[in-house]
Design a protein around this motif. Structure first.
Motif, short mmCIF file in Angstrom:
data_model
loop_
_atom_site.label_atom_id
_atom_site.label_comp_id
_atom_site.label_asym_id
_atom_site.label_seq_id
_atom_site.Cartn_x
_atom_site.Cartn_y
_atom_site.Cartn_z
N ALA A 1 28.91 -1.26 1.08
CA ALA A 1 27.73 -1.85 0.44
C ALA A 1 26.70 -2.28 1.48
N ALA A 2 27.19 -2.81 2.60
CA ALA A 2 26.27 -3.24 3.66
C ALA A 2 25.52 -2.04 4.24
N GLY A 3 26.21 -0.91 4.35
CA GLY A 3 25.56 0.29 4.86
C GLY A 3 24.47 0.79 3.92
N ILE A 4 24.75 0.75 2.61
CA ILE A 4 23.73 1.17 1.65
C ILE A 4 22.58 0.17 1.62
N LEU A 5 22.91 -1.13 1.72
CA LEU A 5 21.86 -2.15 1.77
C LEU A 5 20.90 -1.88 2.93
N ALA A 6 21.45 -1.55 4.09
CA ALA A 6 20.61 -1.28 5.24
C ALA A 6 19.69 -0.08 5.00
N ALA A 7 20.24 0.97 4.39
CA ALA A 7 19.43 2.16 4.09
C ALA A 7 18.33 1.82 3.10
N GLU A 8 18.66 1.05 2.06
CA GLU A 8 17.64 0.67 1.07
C GLU A 8 16.56 -0.20 1.71
N ALA A 9 16.95 -1.05 2.64
CA ALA A 9 15.96 -1.89 3.32
C ALA A 9 15.01 -1.05 4.17
N TYR A 10 15.54 -0.02 4.83
CA TYR A 10 14.67 0.91 5.56
C TYR A 10 13.69 1.58 4.60
N HIS A 11 14.19 2.02 3.46
CA HIS A 11 13.33 2.68 2.47
C HIS A 11 12.23 1.73 2.00
N ALA A 12 12.62 0.50 1.66
CA ALA A 12 11.64 -0.46 1.15
C ALA A 12 10.59 -0.77 2.21
N GLY A 13 11.03 -0.96 3.46
CA GLY A 13 10.08 -1.24 4.53
C GLY A 13 9.13 -0.08 4.76
N LEU A 14 9.65 1.13 4.65
CA LEU A 14 8.81 2.32 4.82
C LEU A 14 7.75 2.39 3.73
N VAL A 15 8.17 2.21 2.48
CA VAL A 15 7.22 2.27 1.36
C VAL A 15 6.16 1.19 1.50
N ARG A 16 6.59 -0.02 1.84
CA ARG A 16 5.64 -1.13 1.98
C ARG A 16 4.66 -0.86 3.14
N THR A 17 5.15 -0.27 4.22
CA THR A 17 4.30 0.01 5.37
C THR A 17 3.22 1.04 5.02
N VAL A 18 3.63 2.12 4.35
CA VAL A 18 2.66 3.15 3.99
C VAL A 18 1.64 2.61 2.98
N LEU A 19 2.10 1.82 2.02
CA LEU A 19 1.18 1.21 1.06
C LEU A 19 0.18 0.29 1.78
N TYR A 20 0.66 -0.45 2.76
CA TYR A 20 -0.24 -1.35 3.49
C TYR A 20 -1.29 -0.55 4.26
#
Length: 336
Positions: free
Chosen positions: A222-241
Motif C-alpha cells: 500500500a505504501a508503494g502505491i501511495l507513493a506512486a499516486e502521490a507522484y501522479h497527483a504532484g505531476l497533475v498539479r504541477t502541469v495545471l499550475y
C-alpha cells in the motif's frame, strides 16, 4: 505501434511484474489477509485508533460483523483503482481494461462513458500514458495480492455527457452552470482537471488506510502505491499550475476552476477544511503539495472518500462515479 498494441504491452508487462512478486505475496499468504480484524469504525470513520481486534471469521468480505480485515481495506483500494485505470485507459488508448481484469467477488458492472483524448500538448500526452500504465498495473497487482478474494469491478460512470458523473461533479462545484456540460476528454486542460478530481483523493485515501493494515507485507504494498499516486497527483498539479500561469488568473481561469473543485471536495468529505488548490491567494505562489503546517499530507477516511466519488453528503451506498456503489465490505459514505 498503435494504441491497442501499447495497451497489450502494458498488460503483458503487468503480468511479468505479477510473476516477479509471487514469492513476495506467498510470504503473507491468505492467513495474513484475514488475520487481525480492525473495527469498521476505524476503517471507515474519522479516528486514528489502529488497535487490532480479533476477526470472528476468515471470510475476506464478511457480512453482518463489525470487523474489516486487511483484505477489505485492499479491496476498497481496488475499487478506486478500477475507476482510475478505466479513466486513464480510455483517455489514452480509447479502450478500457480487458475482461480478464474485471471479474471477482460481488456484482461485476460495466463502464459508462470514456473515450480517447486528442492531446495537443505532447507533455500532457506522455504523462497521461505513463499514469495510465501505472494505474493499469495497480489493478493487476491488487487483484493478484487478493487472489480469489478480489472484488469484481463495480459499475463505473466516467461519462462526460450532460448526464455523466463528470458533469454532475462540475455542476455541483460551480465549474459549469446548472445546465452546462463538462467533458474531461475534450482537450488537454479538461483531461488534467478530470485527473485532478481523482488523484488527490487517491493519495489521501491511501494515507488514511495505511495505518489500518495489520500485515507488514500489505502495508509495504500500500505504501508503494501511495507513493506512486502521490507522484501522479504532484505531476497533475504541477502541469495545471504551469498552464494556469500561462493562461492568466481570475474568474474562469485554471486556478479558479481547480479551487472550485477543491472546495467542492471539501464540502463533501466532512467538516474539516483540508483540501487545497494549486496556488495561494496570490497565484504566483504555487501550492503543488497540499500539506498541513508541518508539511505533512492529510488523510481521508474510507467513508469520506466515498462521499466524494458518490457525490453525496449523505450516508449512501452508491452514486456519482459508482452509480451502484463499490464492491466489498467497505461501501457506505458518511452523513455530514
Amino acid at each position: 505501434m498503435n494504441d491497442q498494441d501499447m495497451l497489450t504491452q502494458v498488460l503483458e508487462a503487468s503480468d511479468r511484474r505479477r510473476d516477479e512478486r509471487r514469492s513476495f505475496l506467498r510470504a503473507a499468504g491468505q492467513a495474513s489477509i484475514a488475520a487481525g480484524g480492525l473495527s469498521l469504525l476505524a476503517a471507515c470513520g474519522g479516528n486514528n485508533n489502529t488497535t487490532p481486534t480479533p476477526t470472528p471469521t476468515p471470510t475476506p468480505t464478511p457480512t453482518g460483523t463489525t470487523a474489516a480485515t486487511d483484505a477489505d481495506i485492499l479491496n476498497f483500494a481496488l475499487n478506486l483503482e478500477y475507476l482510475e485505470a478505466q479513466f486513464y485507459s480510455y483517455a489514452v488508448y480509447g479502450t478500457g481494461l480487458p475482461a480478464s481484469q474485471l471479474s471477482g467477488v460481488g456484482t461485476q458492472g460495466a463502464v459508462t462513458g470514456g473515450k480517447q483524448v486528442t492531446f495537443t500538448d505532447p507533455v500532457v500526452a506522455q504523462y497521461a500514458r505513463e499514469i495510465a500504465s501505472d494505474e493499469i498495473a495497480h489493478v493487476a497487482f491488487l487483484r493478484t495480492a487478493l487472489g480469489s478474494a478480489a472484488v469484481a469491478m463495480p459499475a463505473i460512470n466516467i461519462d462526460g455527457s450532460a448526464t455523466g458523473a463528470f458533469t454532475a461533479a462540475a455542476r455541483a462545484a460551480g465549474v459549469v452552470s446548472a445546465t452546462g456540460t463538462f467533458d474531461p476528454y475534450a482537450n488537454d486542460n479538461n483531461f488534467l482537471l478530470g485527473a485532478f478530481i481523482f488523484e488527490d483523493v487517491g493519495v489521501s485515501a491511501y494515507k488514511g488506510a495505511a495505518p489500518l493494515l495489520t500485515s507488514k507485507t500489505y502495508l509495504d504494498a500500500a505504501a508503494g502505491i501511495l507513493a506512486a499516486e502521490a507522484y501522479h497527483a504532484g505531476l497533475v498539479r504541477t502541469v495545471l499550475y504551469a498552464k494556469g500561469l500561462a493562461g492568466g488568473t481570475g474568474t474562469g481561469s485554471l486556478f479558479d476552476t481547480v479551487r472550485l473543485i477543491s472546495d467542492a471536495r471539501d464540502s463533501l468529505d466532512g467538516t474539516t477544511d483540508d483540501d487545497q488548490g494549486i496556488a495561494g491567494a496570490d497565484s504566483t505562489i504555487s501550492n503543488i503539495v497540499p500539506t498541513d503546517a508541518s508539511g505533512i499530507a492529510y488523510s481521508r477516511s474510507a467513508a469520506n472518500v466515498l462521499n466524494i466519488v458518490y457525490l453525496t453528503k449523505s450516508a449512501t451506498v452508491g452514486g456519482g462515479f459508482f452509480p451502484n456503489g463499490v464492491n466489498g465490505f467497505i461501501k457506505t459514505s458518511n452523513a455530514n
